[in-house]
Design an enzyme around this catalytic site. Structure first.
Site, PDB file in Angstrom:
ATOM      1  CB  SER A 186      -0.937   0.001   1.204  1.00  0.00           C
ATOM      2  OG  SER A 186      -1.889   1.032   1.038  1.00  0.00           O
ATOM      3  CD  GLU A 187      -1.249   3.761  -3.006  1.00  0.00           C
ATOM      4  OE1 GLU A 187      -1.189   2.520  -2.823  1.00  0.00           O
ATOM      5  OE2 GLU A 187      -2.205   4.316  -3.563  1.00  0.00           O
ATOM      6  CG  ASN A 188      -0.529   3.945   3.561  1.00  0.00           C
ATOM      7  OD1 ASN A 188      -0.508   2.912   2.877  1.00  0.00           O
ATOM      8  ND2 ASN A 188      -1.053   3.989   4.763  1.00  0.00           N
TER       9      ASN A 188
END
Lengths: 231, 234, 231, 234
Positions: free
Chosen positions: D64-66
């Site tokens: 997840s890009e966070n």
């Protein structure tokens, strides 16, 4: 569960002549001596090597160079290796120097999928010669293209089977950068633990970047303290 | 020649020798430039002697570009840790609060403006503050290392150097003859004879060694300088 | 020993109108609510804000924007904040969007003292319009200049008095990048320990980058779980 | 109209409805594209349903890009951790071996070529593999987020989408009308009606839903496609 552990021999199976290889380490700390030894055994030739320095004569990547396996060295400083400097001066080794932090940034940029960085380091020096100058908000900078490699050889203090890595003290240096910047990333580790045993916030390099993990076993003497550097 | 007679030490490159070691004289003076809480980087040679002249317990972070912020000092064989060296390869220890980082973040600190002072030796320095200390074409070309970034981007660059070469030639020049490390980057030059401050306009002789005199300084300095109205001794 | 701890009010003492402020966080995790509240109290106007998103209506930097203190927002995505999107559409707020990872790289480049990065992200899109195109090894890239700020507001799980920081889980996000990229870096921390108590290899942001450390004390409710995001 | 009669669901945008939920049909088919050990990223909407169709204990890293690699799944209120969300804001847990990283390293993974598959929904996709899913000028402009990087740089980009818009208009077009997210980036399009593979040369209908037929697919697809000689059903 993913298990990326294998022997050093298996890990370098597809490493071959004419490839580009990044090697972690700044002096002894962080240099993957075991993996380097494996490439000496394989005797691959005409390699392009990317490393901060060339270790010292008779040690680490210097052995690869002395063994005639390296065509080109991309580095920052060779001050502690007169053997490699001599090979450079004889024309037996092509050497390209970059400012140390710019070398780090170029490798990092390769890992981050950027084309290049623009820096004013060296802008008033001979480094400017033959480099592309880019104007950015009224300032001049040098275009430094990203560096990637076929293989990155990494030394970690600890790994888990999924390839998550932790480095110790100044053995970190170029290792986490190079671990992002090669098509095949091989990490040797002093200790391998079960996946999940390293606290997630303490992982320096996520296993997603690492292809193979090799256990070093009993540490050979070259990993130890260099007596002539003790003051 | 002044009464404080000048003795040229072959193979030393030091001038105006009193009983005190010139390296001590230079590094002691350099130590006075450090303010509490600063982050500094010490090049090889004379700069490594600076910390020994600081008051004990002065808060200070010594950065070494191989990725440590908070260097203590060098350690003996018994305390040497195979994973803990400085950029010169010396085995070190750290102070409480020290941290480690990768080479990218280590130089981000330098180029990003967080490094208060770099202390470096040099081959040549010009009256404009140009520095040349990384290459002698055809003779000495070990690479760049961290020198360019440390010179170009530290908030202050202080050169600690013998006033002349071992052959007695001036190191403080009108123009550098060797390829530059960085241009207009030097703020202060500390030698065993003098302290020069470099401004965008001129080089100013701020201090003179008590073992030396103006004539000696002038004779061994090729670069033009103005003598400060507040000239003091050190 | 260096002690960088102070009150929130002292920390933002020199923060003023028209300044550029970076704020860490991706959603609630890592958003420095306490420090944001302090700027609302100060009522500085015409700020340029750099943040991944604008939090959600009534929360975090959205409060700063709703309070009319922000002239310009440099961000990546506002999908969860229709209030701020409405202000943008009304022309009350100037918004500049970047791809999320490119925003991260621009901030990182500012912290690393680079002039710019060159990336091919968006090269075939409207992002190319009005951007400088740089050719690099035969490929085209967009020049993305480095971003720096007057102040960076950081949220850490733990700090020591020297400013060394540790982040928790996904509260890391933009915080370590922004902590390198401002002239004055203020970190709020949930816990402050004595210097030397955080193992050196586990420090995410070295204290050398941090100017002030503010203890949060009892965590206000906005730091908690957002009920409407629980599925 | 075929015997498998097509029902247009107002406000759903799904065609050819059998008893099975089209979202389930699409996500189930999409799950088959994942090989053990891969690193994948799931956009919002249909992609989030994909993991539920995978064999239990299949080794896989969800990015997840966070800044998390190794997402487990969404959690209930009792297990929600205020410091642990995915990029859509959902509270999640992680699998053993998960790690956290900053936003720069998180996207280095994407742009550096370590992300095996991105699954995304879309507004429009062209027969050439162009993707448009981030902006409707004047109507919908929430920003770019991670979409461009995820679309442009994943090793494979798989679009999971309803075959048409809620208004019944084709989403698979000759050319995108909306501003692009990235050009020539799509490898596979999975809808409730069909699976299209996109090559540098052409778009190929590889599979057709067993609830649908070629005529229905053709009628709701604006982009040109060739029917594979090995056409199968799913």
């Amino acid at each position: 569960m993913i298990d990326k552990t294998c022997s050093a021999t298996e890990a370098v199976k597809f490493l071959n002549h004419d490839q580009v290889i990044m090697v972690g380490g700044f002096g002894v700390p962080g240099t993957p001596f075991l993996l380097i030894e494996e490439i000496i055994k394989k005797d691959c030739k005409a390699l392009t090597l990317i490393k901060n320095e060339a270790n010292e004569a008779g040690l680490g990547v210097s052995r690869l160079i002395e063994n005639g396996q390296v065509k080109r060295l991309i580095t920052s400083h060779l001050g502690l290796n007169s053997t490699v400097i001599a090979l450079m001066n004889e024309g037996a080794l092509e050497v390209q120097f970059f400012p140390q932090g710019i070398l780090a940034e170029k490798i990092r940029a390769g890992g981050a999928g950027l084309l290049a960085i623009v820096t004013d380091i060296g802008i008033d020096t001979i480094l400017r010669d033959n480099k592309q100058v880019v104007r950015c908000n009224g300032k001049e900078g040098l275009l430094e293209s990203a560096l990637r490699a076929d293989f990155a050889l990494i030394h970690a203090a600890m790994a888990d089977r999924a390839g998550n890595l932790v480095y110790a003290k100044t053995a970190r240096n170029f290792n986490p950068l190079m671990a992002t910047a090669a098509n095949c990333v091989i990490a040797e580790a002093e200790i391998i633990v079960e996946t999940g045993q390293i606290p997630a916030d303490q992982i320096h390099t996520p296993g997603a970047f690492v292809d193979h993990v090799v256990e070093i076993g009993d540490l050979p003497p070259e990993y130890g303290v260099l007596e002539h550097h003790v003051h | 020649m002044s009464l404080r007679s000048e003795i040229y030490h072959q193979n030393m490159g030091y001038l105006s020798i009193m009983s005190i070691d010139p390296k001590i004289k230079i590094s002691k003076r350099a130590a006075q430039e450090i303010a509490p809480g600063q982050i500094i980087n010490l090049g090889i040679g004379i700069p490594t002697l600076i910390p020994s002249h600081l008051p004990p317990n002065m808060p200070l972070s010594i950065h070494s570009e191989n990725g440590v912020i908070g260097v203590g000092g060098s350690v003996d064989r018994q305390h040497a840790d195979r994973n803990l060296i400085d950029a010169g390869g010396t085995y070190i220890d750290t102070i409480p609060g020290a941290s480690y980082c990768d080479s990218a973040l280590s130089f981000a600190l330098v180029r990003g403006g967080r490094l208060d002072i770099t202390f470096l030796g040099t081959l040549e320095v010009s009256e404009k503050g140009d520095l040349a200390n990384w290459i002698i074409p055809g003779k000495f070309a070990p690479g760049i290392g961290g020198a360019m970034e440390l010179a170009q981007k530290a908030r202050r660059l202080i050169i600690t150097t013998t006033h002349t070469t071992k052959q007695g030639k001036a190191k403080i020049l009108k123009e550098c003859r060797l390829p530059l490390t960085a241009s207009k980057c030097v703020d202060l030059i500390i030698t065993e004879l003098s302290v020069f401050r470099i401004t965008p306009k001129e080089m100013i002789l701020e201090e003179i060694a008590e073992e030396s005199d103006l004539e000696t300084v002038a004779r061994h300095t090729e670069g033009s300088f103005r003598v400060s109205e507040n000239l003091t001794t050190f």
